[in-house]
Motif scaffolding. Structure first.
Motif, short mmCIF file in Angstrom:
data_model
loop_
_atom_site.label_atom_id
_atom_site.label_comp_id
_atom_site.label_asym_id
_atom_site.label_seq_id
_atom_site.Cartn_x
_atom_site.Cartn_y
_atom_site.Cartn_z
N GLN A 1 36.34 -30.61 34.78
CA GLN A 1 36.71 -31.97 34.61
C GLN A 1 38.25 -31.73 33.86
OE1 GLN A 1 35.48 -34.88 31.79
NE2 GLN A 1 37.59 -36.24 32.00
N PHE A 2 38.29 -30.25 33.40
CA PHE A 2 39.60 -30.54 32.94
C PHE A 2 40.33 -28.65 33.79
CE2 PHE A 2 38.75 -33.04 29.76
CZ PHE A 2 39.69 -33.82 29.74
N GLN A 3 39.27 -28.44 34.49
CA GLN A 3 40.43 -26.99 35.61
C GLN A 3 41.79 -27.54 35.68
OE1 GLN A 3 37.67 -26.35 38.08
NE2 GLN A 3 35.82 -25.78 37.04
N ARG A 4 42.14 -26.00 35.49
CA ARG A 4 43.48 -25.89 35.70
C ARG A 4 43.82 -26.12 37.38
NH1 ARG A 4 43.35 -27.04 31.83
NH2 ARG A 4 44.11 -26.35 29.91
N LYS A 5 44.72 -26.70 38.15
CA LYS A 5 45.28 -27.26 39.59
C LYS A 5 46.48 -26.04 39.70
CE LYS A 5 42.88 -31.26 38.84
NZ LYS A 5 41.73 -31.22 39.98
N ASN A 6 46.15 -25.88 40.45
CA ASN A 6 47.11 -25.12 41.59
C ASN A 6 48.90 -25.50 41.30
OD1 ASN A 6 48.87 -23.32 42.80
ND2 ASN A 6 48.06 -24.29 45.11
N LYS A 7 49.15 -23.73 40.31
CA LYS A 7 50.41 -23.93 39.72
C LYS A 7 51.57 -23.48 40.68
CE LYS A 7 48.46 -24.69 35.72
NZ LYS A 7 48.35 -23.85 34.68
N SER A 8 51.47 -23.36 41.39
CA SER A 8 52.35 -23.06 42.32
C SER A 8 53.58 -23.90 42.93
CB SER A 8 51.72 -22.40 44.38
OG SER A 8 50.82 -23.41 44.90
N HIS A 9 52.93 -25.47 41.57
CA HIS A 9 53.87 -26.37 42.40
C HIS A 9 55.41 -26.28 42.49
CE1 HIS A 9 50.43 -28.69 45.44
NE2 HIS A 9 49.89 -28.47 44.26
N GLU A 10 56.15 -26.63 42.53
CA GLU A 10 57.41 -26.87 42.17
C GLU A 10 57.82 -28.51 42.03
OE1 GLU A 10 59.79 -24.78 41.88
OE2 GLU A 10 58.52 -22.75 43.21
N ARG B 1 52.51 -32.46 23.20
CA ARG B 1 52.26 -31.28 22.78
C ARG B 1 52.54 -30.93 20.83
NH1 ARG B 1 55.73 -29.27 27.16
NH2 ARG B 1 53.73 -28.17 28.13
N GLU B 2 53.61 -32.18 20.41
CA GLU B 2 53.11 -32.03 18.78
C GLU B 2 51.63 -32.64 18.65
OE1 GLU B 2 54.96 -30.08 16.18
OE2 GLU B 2 56.08 -29.72 18.40
N VAL B 3 51.32 -33.12 18.81
CA VAL B 3 50.72 -34.32 18.84
C VAL B 3 49.32 -33.01 18.77
CG1 VAL B 3 48.55 -36.23 19.29
CG2 VAL B 3 51.32 -36.18 19.83
N VAL B 4 48.71 -32.69 19.52
CA VAL B 4 48.17 -31.88 20.12
C VAL B 4 48.10 -30.52 18.55
CG1 VAL B 4 46.77 -29.66 21.26
CG2 VAL B 4 47.91 -31.87 22.99
N GLU B 5 49.15 -30.26 18.42
CA GLU B 5 48.91 -29.67 17.22
C GLU B 5 48.40 -29.77 15.92
OE1 GLU B 5 50.13 -26.22 16.83
OE2 GLU B 5 50.06 -25.88 19.21
N THR C 1 42.17 -33.62 27.08
CA THR C 1 43.15 -34.49 28.16
C THR C 1 44.31 -33.41 27.92
OG1 THR C 1 41.09 -35.52 27.47
CG2 THR C 1 42.99 -36.42 28.31
N ILE C 2 45.19 -34.02 26.91
CA ILE C 2 46.39 -33.77 26.89
C ILE C 2 46.80 -32.53 27.52
CG2 ILE C 2 48.68 -33.72 25.40
CD1 ILE C 2 46.60 -35.58 22.95
N GLU C 3 46.14 -31.10 27.03
CA GLU C 3 46.50 -30.07 27.61
C GLU C 3 46.70 -30.25 28.96
OE1 GLU C 3 44.39 -27.40 25.53
OE2 GLU C 3 45.70 -27.13 23.83
N GLY C 4 45.52 -30.73 29.22
CA GLY C 4 44.97 -30.84 31.05
C GLY C 4 46.69 -31.44 31.81
N ALA C 5 46.81 -33.07 31.72
CA ALA C 5 47.58 -33.66 32.15
C ALA C 5 49.32 -32.71 31.95
CB ALA C 5 47.93 -34.96 31.01
N VAL C 6 49.29 -32.06 30.95
CA VAL C 6 50.81 -32.03 30.81
C VAL C 6 51.25 -30.36 31.86
CG1 VAL C 6 52.46 -30.70 28.91
CG2 VAL C 6 51.00 -32.71 28.28
N GLU C 7 49.87 -29.36 31.70
CA GLU C 7 50.26 -28.27 32.52
C GLU C 7 49.74 -28.20 33.59
OE1 GLU C 7 47.04 -25.09 31.38
OE2 GLU C 7 47.81 -25.77 28.46
N GLU C 8 49.47 -29.62 34.19
CA GLU C 8 49.41 -29.91 36.01
C GLU C 8 51.04 -30.07 36.50
OE1 GLU C 8 49.42 -30.77 39.03
OE2 GLU C 8 47.15 -30.37 38.65
N LYS C 9 51.33 -29.03 37.63
CA LYS C 9 52.84 -29.15 38.00
C LYS C 9 52.74 -30.20 38.75
CE LYS C 9 53.32 -25.70 35.01
NZ LYS C 9 53.73 -25.61 34.04
N ASP C 10 51.66 -30.46 39.82
CA ASP C 10 52.35 -31.94 40.17
C ASP C 10 51.95 -33.13 39.57
OD1 ASP C 10 52.34 -32.96 42.19
OD2 ASP C 10 50.55 -32.73 43.72
N PHE C 11 53.25 -33.79 38.93
CA PHE C 11 53.46 -34.76 38.62
C PHE C 11 52.83 -36.19 39.30
CE2 PHE C 11 57.50 -32.55 37.32
CZ PHE C 11 57.32 -33.07 35.62
#
Length: 427
Positions: free
Chosen positions: A245-254, A273-277, A368-378
């Motif tokens: 479900q939270f596999q990282r997407k392609n990070k090559s997107h600008e 990110r602070e909430v996750v901490e 869920t939060i980490e998967g959303a934040v690390e997705e480069k394609d908005f």
């Protein structure tokens, strides 16, 4: 001559009668005349209307603008037909509704198991302890032998039933089914929302299927073979979501321009990110500590109950030989009843399962939060403002309270001190 005159007279009389009948039939009274005036149709309007019509084979031609082309009609009919993805989602929705009913019914059944087994085992244990006490107070003979055998058999039966009950932990099983019912209802709501929006895709179908199978694996229905280990070596939070479900997407997107950031900003990403901490350092750590405590208590009680009833069964077998066996049997049986009441009446297994679920909830929130934040394609992210509101609601906070928590966490990290507040106000 006379006959001819008679015939002439008869014929003349008949002619007179017939003429009278005809005159009577024709004579009709005259009705009064009624003058009805009809409006006249203007000749000019009628002429223009007739001239405006074009006739071909006596059938009027329709205006071409009002005629629906056959291709457009076929397209409308094809658009009204549900797509394959929609039909597949409806099939998954039916399966989810069936899972909800199954887990609900089985949860009620296993809750009844806990109540019935607890009452029966305690009644058996207390009855056996009473018999052992009476046998110790009575003299030798047939009554003593009967009381000894009865108490020994009852203690042995209580020991066997306790072993089975402590192995399956009915209160924990009931809590598992309650959690599964609630999670399947959440999935049902998500699928219904997707169908109501009318934008079902193959990814939605695949994701829903994976979630159903992951829930089946996390909360199995059968007891033999697939039952979860009730006494694991270490506390581990429950995981009911698919690993993909939270596999990282392609990070090559600008990164796209700010006008197309889909409600996201740098401040929102730092806030999440602070909430996750805070979730990692406070909530997850605290529930893992409580879960380990509940696991140790449950293990100790599960061993102590059958051990005491076994000691009581052995002690009751030696009652009447001038030893302290009777006292041992009575005391062990009484302690076993008390421990059994605390373990299963207090539903320690259910408390342990509750901690497992809460730990899994916070791990899911973190991923869920980490998967959303690390997705480069908005464009592939959920809308930022909507995502922030959902996270706040899941933590039992308002959006402003979530931002205050993030600001407090950032200031505490700068000062090098720990946050004195949990992220969740709900659990």
């Amino acid at each position: 001559m006379a006959s001819i005159q008679t015939a002439t007279l008869l014929s003349s009389s008949f002619s007179c009668l017939s003429s009278r009948k005809v005159n009577a039939a024709i004579h009709v009274p005259k009705l009064p005349r009624v003058n009805v005036s009809l409006p006249k149709i203007p000749t000019i309007t009628t002429r223009k209307f007739v001239e405006g019509l074009t006739f071909t084979d006596s059938v009027p031609l329709l205006d071409q603008k009002n005629v629906i082309p056959s291709t457009q009609l076929n397209d409308d009919l094809s658009n009204s037909t549900p797509s394959m993805c929609t039909m597949q989602l409806y099939a998954i929705l039916d399966a989810v509704a069936d899972r909800i009913e199954m887990h609900k019914n089985i949860g009620e059944q296993r809750d009844n198991w806990n109540t019935l087994l607890l009452n029966n085992i305690n009644m058996i244990t207390l009855t056996a302890a009473t018999m052992a006490g009476v046998a110790a107070a009575s003299g030798a003979g047939a009554p003593l032998l009967a009381l000894k055998l009865s108490s020994t058999l009852l203690f042995s039966a209580a020991t066997g039933m306790l072993l089975v009950m402590n192995k399956i932990q009915p209160s924990q099983l009931a809590e598992e089914q309650r959690n599964a019912t609630r999670l399947f209802k959440q999935l049902q709501t998500q699928i219904q929302t997707t169908l109501s929006l009318g934008n079902a895709t193959e990814e939605d179908v695949k994701g829903s299927m994976e979630k159903v199978l992951a829930l089946d694996k996390a909360y199995p229905l059968p007891l033999l073979g697939a039952m979860l280990d009730k006494f694991p070596a270490k506390f581990e939070p429950a995981a009911w979501w698919p690993s993909t479900q939270f596999q990282r997407k392609n990070k090559s997107h600008e990164r796209k321009v700010k006008s197309r950031r889909n409600g996201w900003s740098e401040e929102l990403e730092m806030e999440l990110r602070e909430v996750v901490e805070v979730v990692k350092n406070k909530d997850i750590e605290d529930y893992e500590r409580l879960g380990n405590i509940a696991l140790k208590i449950n293990k100790g009680l599960a061993i102590a109950g059958p051990l005491l009833t076994g000691i009581a069964a052995v002690g009751s077998a030696f009652v009447g030989n001038g030893s302290m066996a009777g006292i041992v049997a009575v005391m062990a049986g009484s302690l076993a009843a008390a421990i059994n009441a605390f373990e299963h009446g207090g539903q320690v297994g259910m408390v342990f399962e509750m901690y497992r679920y809460c730990g899994g909830f916070f791990h899911l929130l973190e991923e869920t939060i980490e998967g959303a934040v690390e997705e480069k394609d908005f464009e592939k992210r959920e809308n930022g403002e909507l995502f922030e509101m959902k996270m706040a609601l899941q933590l039992g906070r308002s959006v402003s309270q979530l931002r205050e928590l993030a600001a407090k966490s950032a200031s505490c990290r700068t000062e090098g001190i720990a946050v004195d507040e949990f992220a969740s106000k709900l659990f």
